[in-house]
Design a protein around this motif. Structure first.
Motif, PDB file in Angstrom:
ATOM      1  N   ARG A  65       0.860  -1.186   0.000  1.00 22.37           N
ATOM      2  CA  ARG A  65       0.000   0.000   0.000  1.00 22.37           C
ATOM      3  C   ARG A  65       0.893   1.231   0.000  1.00 22.37           C
ATOM      4  O   ARG A  65       1.982   1.216   0.584  1.00 22.37           O
ATOM      5  N   VAL A  66       0.446   2.283  -0.668  1.00 20.81           N
ATOM      6  CA  VAL A  66       1.222   3.509  -0.707  1.00 20.81           C
ATOM      7  C   VAL A  66       0.320   4.699  -0.391  1.00 20.81           C
ATOM      8  O   VAL A  66      -0.848   4.729  -0.784  1.00 20.81           O
ATOM      9  N   ARG A  67       0.881   5.633   0.366  1.00 21.08           N
ATOM     10  CA  ARG A  67       0.233   6.925   0.568  1.00 21.08           C
ATOM     11  C   ARG A  67       1.111   7.974  -0.105  1.00 21.08           C
ATOM     12  O   ARG A  67       2.329   7.959   0.020  1.00 21.08           O
ATOM     13  N   PHE A  77      -4.145   9.351  -5.809  1.00 28.29           N
ATOM     14  CA  PHE A  77      -3.392   8.685  -6.874  1.00 28.29           C
ATOM     15  C   PHE A  77      -2.517   9.705  -7.565  1.00 28.29           C
ATOM     16  O   PHE A  77      -2.864  10.881  -7.670  1.00 28.29           O
ATOM     17  N   ALA A  78      -1.356   9.261  -8.022  1.00 35.63           N
ATOM     18  CA  ALA A  78      -0.493  10.060  -8.896  1.00 35.63           C
ATOM     19  C   ALA A  78       0.397   9.084  -9.651  1.00 35.63           C
ATOM     20  O   ALA A  78       0.749   8.022  -9.129  1.00 35.63           O
ATOM     21  N   GLY A 106      -5.201   5.339  -2.716  1.00 30.68           N
ATOM     22  CA  GLY A 106      -6.481   5.968  -2.409  1.00 30.68           C
ATOM     23  C   GLY A 106      -7.581   5.710  -3.414  1.00 30.68           C
ATOM     24  O   GLY A 106      -8.764   5.806  -3.071  1.00 30.68           O
ATOM     25  N   VAL A 107      -7.237   5.389  -4.671  1.00 28.08           N
ATOM     26  CA  VAL A 107      -8.266   5.095  -5.674  1.00 28.08           C
ATOM     27  C   VAL A 107      -8.538   3.602  -5.787  1.00 28.08           C
ATOM     28  O   VAL A 107      -9.311   3.177  -6.638  1.00 28.08           O
ATOM     29  N   GLY A 108      -7.898   2.799  -4.946  1.00 30.71           N
ATOM     30  CA  GLY A 108      -8.092   1.350  -4.995  1.00 30.71           C
ATOM     31  C   GLY A 108      -6.827   0.642  -5.434  1.00 30.71           C
ATOM     32  O   GLY A 108      -5.721   1.000  -5.024  1.00 30.71           O
ATOM     33  N   LEU A 109      -6.994  -0.375  -6.271  1.00 26.56           N
ATOM     34  CA  LEU A 109      -5.876  -1.176  -6.742  1.00 26.56           C
ATOM     35  C   LEU A 109      -5.426  -0.710  -8.123  1.00 26.56           C
ATOM     36  O   LEU A 109      -6.254  -0.493  -9.007  1.00 26.56           O
ATOM     37  N   VAL A 110      -4.115  -0.577  -8.291  1.00 26.90           N
ATOM     38  CA  VAL A 110      -3.524  -0.164  -9.567  1.00 26.90           C
ATOM     39  C   VAL A 110      -2.537  -1.242  -9.997  1.00 26.90           C
ATOM     40  O   VAL A 110      -1.650  -1.635  -9.220  1.00 26.90           O
TER      41      VAL A 110
END
Length: 305
Positions: A65-67, A77-78, A106-110
């Motif tokens: 997970r990343v913040r 997200f970025a 924050g937008v879910g899974l990428v």
């Protein structure tokens, strides 16, 4: 307590030519205030913190997970932090649980993939060398036409006439992007925007290069860029972002396969003496992948109070 730290240059295989992101490993014990303070201190476009996936993330196959923080606050997200964080996680010994890397944010899974060849054409890179990574663009949270009032504000912020805007659209996948296309890349490079008039806008600008007009911008054997992109986000504490994955993802979803080719290279950062190269691929099903080279420039430890 000290945490492992990496600073990764993204969208260039040549160190200091792309957009750096600061990555703090093993950040589960850090508070929001500590993350925000460190992001302000680095004063980079983004600083990220690697954490253990949540229960939902683990159920979805997330590897980490990343913040993501700017000097002005947190983002869901970025793009360039996504690639840089994946690079740092892999270089530190991370092993994906599946075929590709899965990031929770924050937008879910990428989803991410390793493309394996950098712009310097070096194959089978060891972990401490440049890597070509790509992410699947998340769905747009806001799309569609821009109202006249916003177009007027955008023109004022860019110090251009409304008639200079060829087309415009919302391309928001988290940060809040609105984008405009100008007549050509030269018009994009000539911009001297007014950050006060820009207000809270997160503004992307794109313009096409003409045939044979891009030789002077080629770097490290990369293919010729089709467009020049600039990103202005003064409300995030970043006047102009050097190279921007999320904006290029939104532009690819908006213009790819229609106004622009399905696969193309975007140049970004030229106005800041950077040499970013963003590889955009729009698949037949409409899915967009955004890729670029990543290389570690700093490795160390950071202490938090």
């Amino acid at each position: 307590m000290r945490h492992p730290f990496r600073q990764v240059d993204v969208f260039s295989s040549v160190p200091t030519s792309g957009n750096p992101v600061a990555v703090v490993h093993d950040a589960d014990g850090l508070t929001d205030d500590q993350m925000a303070a460190f992001a302000r201190w680095t004063n980079l476009s983004e600083t990220t913190f690697l954490l253990t996936p949540t229960a939902d993330g683990r159920a979805g196959g997330a590897d980490y997970r990343v913040r993501i923080w700017t000097p002005g606050g947190e983002l869901p997200f970025a793009g360039h932090p996504t690639l840089g964080t994946a690079h740092a996680w892999l270089e530190a010994g991370g092993e994906p649980g599946g075929e590709g890397v899965v990031q929770e944010c924050g937008v879910g899974l990428v989803r991410l993939r390793r493309d394996g060849v950098t712009d310097t054409q070096v194959e089978d890179q060891p972990k401490d060398q440049p890597q070509r990574l790509a992410f699947a663009a998340p769905p747009l949270l806001r799309s569609g036409p821009v109202d006249d009032a916003h177009v007027v504000q955008i023109a004022a912020a860019l110090r251009i006439e409304v008639s200079d805007v060829v087309r415009s659209a919302w391309v928001d996948n988290g940060p809040g992007w609105v984008a405009v296309q100008l007549r050509d890349a030269e018009a994009v490079l000539a911009l001297e925007p007014d950050p006060v008039a820009m207000g809270d806008l997160k503004l992307g600008v794109v313009g096409e290069y003409g045939v044979g007009a891009v030789g002077e911008h080629r770097v490290g054997g990369s293919s010729e860029p089709a467009v020049e992109v600039r990103a202005f986000v003064p409300s995030f504490g970043v006047g102009e972002d050097p190279v921007t994955g999320s904006l290029n993802a939104g532009i690819g979803q908006w213009l790819g396969g229609d106004v622009l080719p399905s696969s193309y290279v975007a140049s970004q950062g030229t106005a800041l003496d950077r040499q970013g190269r963003v590889h955009v691929d729009k698949l037949p099903d409409g899915e967009v992948w955004v890729g670029g080279d990543t290389v570690t420039t700093i490795v160390g430890q950071v202490s938090f109070q």
